[in-house]
Scaffold this active site. Structure first.
Site, PDB file in Angstrom:
ATOM      1  N   LYS A  81     -11.264 -86.213 -81.942  1.00  0.00           N
ATOM      2  CA  LYS A  81     -12.033 -85.575 -80.867  1.00  0.00           C
ATOM      3  C   LYS A  81     -12.117 -84.089 -81.170  1.00  0.00           C
ATOM      4  O   LYS A  81     -11.214 -83.528 -81.785  1.00  0.00           O
ATOM      5  CB  LYS A  81     -11.292 -85.755 -79.528  1.00  0.00           C
ATOM      6  CG  LYS A  81     -12.163 -85.548 -78.318  1.00  0.00           C
ATOM      7  CD  LYS A  81     -12.836 -86.828 -77.941  1.00  0.00           C
ATOM      8  CE  LYS A  81     -13.757 -86.665 -76.764  1.00  0.00           C
ATOM      9  NZ  LYS A  81     -14.405 -87.920 -76.408  1.00  0.00           N
ATOM     10  N   GLY A 110     -22.912 -93.614 -61.539  1.00  0.00           N
ATOM     11  CA  GLY A 110     -23.612 -92.739 -62.487  1.00  0.00           C
ATOM     12  C   GLY A 110     -24.152 -93.562 -63.650  1.00  0.00           C
ATOM     13  O   GLY A 110     -24.592 -94.716 -63.474  1.00  0.00           O
ATOM     14  N   VAL A 147     -22.872 -95.256 -66.203  1.00  0.00           N
ATOM     15  CA  VAL A 147     -22.371 -96.611 -66.461  1.00  0.00           C
ATOM     16  C   VAL A 147     -22.277 -97.456 -65.191  1.00  0.00           C
ATOM     17  O   VAL A 147     -22.572 -98.652 -65.211  1.00  0.00           O
ATOM     18  CB  VAL A 147     -21.000 -96.607 -67.196  1.00  0.00           C
ATOM     19  CG1 VAL A 147     -21.169 -96.292 -68.661  1.00  0.00           C
ATOM     20  CG2 VAL A 147     -20.021 -95.683 -66.545  1.00  0.00           C
TER      21      VAL A 147
HETATM   22  P1  NAD Z   1     -21.520 -89.994 -64.846  1.00  0.00           P
HETATM   23  O1  NAD Z   1     -21.172 -88.557 -64.639  1.00  0.00           O
HETATM   24  O2  NAD Z   1     -22.903 -90.367 -65.233  1.00  0.00           O
HETATM   25  O3  NAD Z   1     -21.147 -90.838 -63.535  1.00  0.00           O
HETATM   26  C1  NAD Z   1     -19.980 -90.651 -62.810  1.00  0.00           C
HETATM   27  C2  NAD Z   1     -20.333 -90.825 -61.342  1.00  0.00           C
HETATM   28  O4  NAD Z   1     -19.132 -90.756 -60.564  1.00  0.00           O
HETATM   29  C3  NAD Z   1     -21.252 -89.721 -60.811  1.00  0.00           C
HETATM   30  O5  NAD Z   1     -22.346 -90.309 -60.131  1.00  0.00           O
HETATM   31  C4  NAD Z   1     -20.369 -88.907 -59.877  1.00  0.00           C
HETATM   32  O6  NAD Z   1     -21.075 -88.348 -58.802  1.00  0.00           O
HETATM   33  C5  NAD Z   1     -19.384 -89.968 -59.416  1.00  0.00           C
HETATM   34  N1  NAD Z   1     -18.101 -89.450 -58.937  1.00  0.00           N
HETATM   35  C6  NAD Z   1     -17.358 -88.444 -59.433  1.00  0.00           C
HETATM   36  N2  NAD Z   1     -16.229 -88.310 -58.723  1.00  0.00           N
HETATM   37  C7  NAD Z   1     -16.249 -89.257 -57.762  1.00  0.00           C
HETATM   38  C8  NAD Z   1     -15.363 -89.632 -56.735  1.00  0.00           C
HETATM   39  N3  NAD Z   1     -14.220 -88.986 -56.530  1.00  0.00           N
HETATM   40  N4  NAD Z   1     -15.703 -90.659 -55.927  1.00  0.00           N
HETATM   41  C9  NAD Z   1     -16.874 -91.314 -56.107  1.00  0.00           C
HETATM   42  N5  NAD Z   1     -17.758 -91.008 -57.075  1.00  0.00           N
HETATM   43  C10 NAD Z   1     -17.446 -89.992 -57.891  1.00  0.00           C
HETATM   44  O7  NAD Z   1     -20.467 -90.515 -65.935  1.00  0.00           O
HETATM   45  P2  NAD Z   1     -20.506 -91.901 -66.714  1.00  0.00           P
HETATM   46  O8  NAD Z   1     -21.002 -91.664 -68.091  1.00  0.00           O
HETATM   47  O9  NAD Z   1     -21.117 -92.947 -65.852  1.00  0.00           O
HETATM   48  O10 NAD Z   1     -18.944 -92.179 -66.861  1.00  0.00           O
HETATM   49  C11 NAD Z   1     -18.163 -92.670 -65.791  1.00  0.00           C
HETATM   50  C12 NAD Z   1     -16.788 -93.012 -66.299  1.00  0.00           C
HETATM   51  O11 NAD Z   1     -16.893 -93.986 -67.341  1.00  0.00           O
HETATM   52  C13 NAD Z   1     -16.030 -91.847 -66.901  1.00  0.00           C
HETATM   53  O12 NAD Z   1     -14.659 -92.014 -66.634  1.00  0.00           O
HETATM   54  C14 NAD Z   1     -16.279 -91.997 -68.385  1.00  0.00           C
HETATM   55  O13 NAD Z   1     -15.251 -91.387 -69.156  1.00  0.00           O
HETATM   56  C15 NAD Z   1     -16.241 -93.507 -68.511  1.00  0.00           C
HETATM   57  N6  NAD Z   1     -16.906 -94.018 -69.700  1.00  0.00           N
HETATM   58  C16 NAD Z   1     -18.228 -93.766 -69.904  1.00  0.00           C
HETATM   59  C17 NAD Z   1     -18.845 -94.252 -71.050  1.00  0.00           C
HETATM   60  C18 NAD Z   1     -20.305 -94.033 -71.301  1.00  0.00           C
HETATM   61  O14 NAD Z   1     -20.829 -94.650 -72.244  1.00  0.00           O
HETATM   62  N7  NAD Z   1     -20.990 -93.235 -70.507  1.00  0.00           N
HETATM   63  C19 NAD Z   1     -18.101 -94.991 -71.991  1.00  0.00           C
HETATM   64  C20 NAD Z   1     -16.754 -95.245 -71.740  1.00  0.00           C
HETATM   65  C21 NAD Z   1     -16.180 -94.752 -70.591  1.00  0.00           C
END
Ligand code: NAD
Length: 359
Positions: free
Chosen positions: A80, A179, A181
């Site tokens: 990373k 969001g 995912v």
């Molecule tokens: P994102 O920022 O698109 O979505 C996250 C969502 O969570 C947002 O809509 C935000 O408003 C909401 N949120 C934040 N804090 C909150 C809370 N306390 N209560 C309710 N909602 C809340 O991010 P993402 O890419 O969808 O990722 C989400 C999670 O999945 C993260 O932990 C990320 O590390 C993990 N992840 C993502 C991927 C990927 O491909 N995007 C892959 C593996 C893991």
């Protein structure tokens, strides 16, 4: 903790600090373990309060990538980069190209791509200086939809383990965070006939999701205590802790978020003692990494990749069986599975082969 303390404690091979005097670029790349192959991991730009915070983040995230690659059957290790700075101020062509040149000096020990505050456009600049970039739109593309796809199959595996049937039809599933995912996951769950309860701190996003998938909306702090079959964390990390676990009224926890358990020993055990089945985060959400890994085998084929991602189902069932047999929580079982794979493959590769590629 100092740099060597971290390296000794977590087994990092290499931690590199770099600074470019022309553009002010400051960053740290951590290569955790390359037993299985080159380190893989995104580049995150964040306005850390201090260097110690950045170091802690890069150490933790790179180690997580080693485990994620190992359990995803990827022949890659974990790495990373964190770049230190205000994303609204520091980025420029020169800054990103300067960073690309540092990646190039690692000569393929580390492949990187987008992560927090690093966009596709930023990666285009990095690519002017380095060959060691992956996950771009013209290659395996956006990891979010495939991550959701893998989590969907992982949730089905949990249902199979818990109830002997992997159908999600009629199951009540509470999704925290809709969001990138979480939203797509809701689509898969809705299509299979699950009843959704959702929350998000972003009101517009949760309203849209509720409309699209006929979901019930609750306030963010209410999501832990809603009565449901499955709780699916898809927002931020460390949300399962001493305060929230006692509130849970579900039989399964399985979602997209990383580092869901504040402490994998304590909180993994708490879930086990409540008879809640927990899908280890880096196993169930590994679809994005598995997708990127396929770029090493061109031409990239999306259909083939989806089939590989579906294997998350069997992998979870294996880990659940291992956890049961050894009477340990499922997160620790996943760690054991990852460590075992790294040890075995490392060991078989130590047998001498004349003219092996690496010689
Ligand atoms: P994102 O920022 O698109 O979505 C996250 C969502 O969570 C947002 O809509 C935000 O408003 C909401 N949120 C934040 N804090 C909150 C809370 N306390 N209560 C309710 N909602 C809340 O991010 P993402 O890419 O969808 O990722 C989400 C999670 O999945 C993260 O932990 C990320 O590390 C993990 N992840 C993502 C991927 C990927 O491909 N995007 C892959 C593996 C893991």
């Amino acid at each position: 903790m100092k740099v060597f303390d971290y390296m000794e404690k977590f087994g990092h091979e290499q931690i590199i600090y770099f600074y470019d005097k022309t553009t002010g670029l400051k960053g740290i790349t951590a290569i955790h373990d390359t037993t299985l192959g080159p380190a893989l991991g995104g580049t995150r730009l964040f306005n850390y309060n201090n260097e110690d915070e950045a170091l802690f983040d890069v150490v933790r995230l790179s180690r997580g990538m080693t485990y994620k690659c190992a359990v995803g059957d990827c022949n890659c290790g974990g790495g990373k980069t964190v770049l230190l700075g205000d994303p609204s101020k520091v980025k420029s062509e020169g800054y990103l190209r300067a960073y690309g040149r540092y990646i190039q000096t690692l000569n393929g020990r580390f492949y990187t791509g987008e992560d927090m505050n690093i966009s596709e456009k930023d990666v285009d600049y990095m690519m002017m200086e380095t060959n060691f970039v992956n996950g771009r739109a013209d290659m395996s593309g956006n990891p979010s939809p495939v991550t959701s796809y893998g989590v969907y199959w992982g949730i089905k595996a949990c249902a199979k383990e818990k109830w002997g049937d992997d159908s999600l039809s009629g199951k009540v599933i509470a999704v925290q965070g809709v969001g990138a995912v979480g939203y797509t996951l809701c689509k898969y769950l809705h299509d299979e006939g699950a009843k959704l309860i959702i929350t998000d701190i972003n009101k517009a996003r949760r309203d849209q999701t509720a409309k699209d998938f006929n979901a019930t909306v609750v306030e963010p702090e209410e999501i832990y205590s809603v009565k449901c079959d499955i709780f699916s964390p898809c927002s931020v990390g460390a949300i399962l802790n001493d305060k929230t676990i006692p509130q849970l009224k579900c039989e399964i926890v399985a979602g997209c978020a990383n580092n869901v358990l504040l402490d994998e020993n304590i909180h993994g055990d708490m879930l086990m003692n409540k008879d809640i089945l927990y899908a280890p985060d880096y196993v169930i959400n590994g679809g994005g990494v598995i997708n990127v890994y396929q770029e090493f085998f061109p031409p990239y084929n999306h259909e083939r990749t989806l089939k590989i991602i579906e294997k998350i189902y069997d992998r979870l069932l294996y880990i659940f069986a291992y956890a049961k047999k050894n009477n340990i929580n499922t997160q620790l079982a996943a760690n054991a599975y990852a460590n075992e794979r790294i040890k075995t493959i490392g060991s078989i590769r130590s047998n001498y082969i004349k003219n092996e590629k690496n010689l």
